[in-house]
Scaffold this active site. Structure first.
Site, PDB file in Angstrom:
ATOM      1  CG  HIS A 126       1.401  14.435 -23.727  1.00  0.00           C
ATOM      2  ND1 HIS A 126       1.872  15.448 -23.924  1.00  0.00           N
ATOM      3  CD2 HIS A 126       2.257  13.659 -23.056  1.00  0.00           C
ATOM      4  CE1 HIS A 126       3.071  15.626 -23.500  1.00  0.00           C
ATOM      5  NE2 HIS A 126       3.380  14.410 -22.920  1.00  0.00           N
TER       6      HIS A 126
ATOM      7  CG  HIS B 155      -0.942   9.380 -24.910  1.00  0.00           C
ATOM      8  ND1 HIS B 155      -1.604  10.123 -23.591  1.00  0.00           N
ATOM      9  CD2 HIS B 155       0.575   9.770 -24.749  1.00  0.00           C
ATOM     10  CE1 HIS B 155      -0.628  10.477 -22.816  1.00  0.00           C
ATOM     11  NE2 HIS B 155       0.600  10.151 -23.492  1.00  0.00           N
TER      12      HIS B 155
ATOM     13  CE  LYS C  35       5.623  17.129 -14.924  1.00  0.00           C
ATOM     14  NZ  LYS C  35       5.845  15.922 -15.506  1.00  0.00           N
TER      15      LYS C  35
ATOM     16  NE  ARG D   2      -4.282  -2.020   1.839  1.00  0.00           N
ATOM     17  CZ  ARG D   2      -4.568  -2.655   2.714  1.00  0.00           C
ATOM     18  NH1 ARG D   2      -3.939  -2.684   3.750  1.00  0.00           N
ATOM     19  NH2 ARG D   2      -5.388  -3.806   2.469  1.00  0.00           N
TER      20      ARG D   2
ATOM     21  CG  ASN E 218      -1.555  15.739 -20.289  1.00  0.00           C
ATOM     22  OD1 ASN E 218      -0.885  14.726 -20.144  1.00  0.00           O
ATOM     23  ND2 ASN E 218      -2.435  16.165 -19.196  1.00  0.00           N
TER      24      ASN E 218
ATOM     25  CD  GLU F 202      -3.092  15.604 -15.847  1.00  0.00           C
ATOM     26  OE1 GLU F 202      -3.934  14.842 -16.559  1.00  0.00           O
ATOM     27  OE2 GLU F 202      -2.117  15.433 -15.915  1.00  0.00           O
TER      28      GLU F 202
END
Length: 349
Positions: free
Chosen positions: A235, A239, A214, A112, A232, A224
């Protein structure tokens, strides 16, 4: 009847990013270095001279985006179980973005959650992937669709590792630098236009500017939910390209480069970006031999793949659209006809 569980509290996930020669690192606990075959051959001896631990385990994975999968995650986890790692143990991600993402994800789910640090070895991972706590893996449906937000304890960016970086890998990292400049910092973009990234001091300055950009964004929006999604840019398109080409034809930054050009076409269609600005971005990408074109074989299939993007919801696709250079719009209001008209400019005729 209701029982309230008062869990409201502030959790400090702050950490330092060191951009310098890697210091000596001492750990009074078990440590596993997660790396790949390429980085291991080039730099593992260098790292082992810098790291001392109660017990040191090395896990070496195959190199490549196509190995960013459940099988690799299982290999990491099995090594930790076999060596009796516990919640006080530590992982070191030693490689590019693929290794960083998988190591962070394994750290987030092992018992965890355990600590990890990032020692990125590619330009892309140094300026982007190692910062911000995004972790994950790919599956047949798309890129990074399985993962978690799990912040590292520290990031060590040593420019020494870039001395062995292949030209294509360097270009892929530069694409992510351009991404941050276009979306958030026009002055940074102008700096890049005149910069010679082969000069060591200039390169370190560019890395520092990108990391600071960043870091500021992540500090405002760690999970986000808002402005971080702007990182992004390129992206959403990229992607889909990576998935269509089975992660074998393009490096991640190369696919993002094409994706930025596609996003710019969308921006121009919406009168958010001038043609001159789009050309300037394209020219800067081409300066480092990045691809800027892609032939779409099936436009409807390409469009439908957008709905697997993590930013999309229900029947709406979220696009990151540059607003000139230095600003950005996050929109889920782009009509299908408009997006299709942009994709048609890249159709394989």
């Amino acid at each position: 009847m209701q029982v309230n569980i008062p869990l409201k509290k502030t959790i400090d996930n702050s950490y330092d990013i060191t951009i310098d020669t890697l210091p000596k690192l001492h750990f009074d606990r078990k440590v596993a270095i997660i790396t790949n075959t390429t980085v291991s051959d080039l730099h593992l001896d260098y790292l082992k001279e810098k790291v001392s631990a109660k017990e040191l385990v090395i896990v070496t994975l195959p190199d490549g985006e196509q190995y960013k999968n459940q099988e690799s995650i299982d290999k990491i986890l099995n090594a930790l179980f076999e060596n009796k790692f516990n919640r006080k143990s530590l992982l070191i991600a030693f490689g590019g973005g693929v290794i960083g993402d998988m190591t962070g994800f394994a750290a987030s789910i092992y018992q965890r959650g355990i600590d990890f640090i990032q020692i990125p070895t590619t330009l892309l991972s140094q300026v982007d992937a190692s910062v911000g706590g995004k972790t994950g893996m790919n599956n047949k449906y798309g890129k990074n669709l399985v993962g978690a937000f799990h912040q590292p304890q520290a990031v060590y960016i040593d420019p020494y590792f870039l001395t062995t970086l292949p030209k294509r890998e360097f270009g892929a990292g530069f694409a992510e630098i351009v991404k941050m400049a276009v979306t958030f910092n026009k002055e940074f973009f102008e700096f890049l236009q005149d910069a010679d990234m082969r000069d060591q001091e200039t390169l370190i300055e560019a890395i520092t500017k990108a990391v600071k950009t960043k870091a500021e964004v992540v500090a405002k929006d760690e999970k986000e939910q808002g402005i971080r999604a702007a990182l992004n840019y390129g992206h959403t398109f990229g992607h889909v390209i990576e998935n269509e080409t089975k992660y074998e034809k393009y490096l991640h930054g190369e696919a993002v480069s094409i994706g930025m050009v596609m996003a710019n076409e969308l921006a121009c269609s919406m009168d958010l970006m001038s043609n001159d600005e789009a050309v300037a971005i394209k020219f800067l990408l081409e300066k480092y031999d990045l691809p800027v074109d892609y032939k779409i074989k099936d436009i409807d299939k390409f469009y439908d793949a957008f709905f697997l993007d993590k930013k999309s919801s229900d029947s709406k696709i979220t696009f990151i659209i540059p607003k000139g250079i230095g600003d950005v719009v996050i929109s889920d209001e782009c009509s299908k006809n408009l997006v299709i008209s942009v994709l048609e400019k890249f159709e394989d005729r």
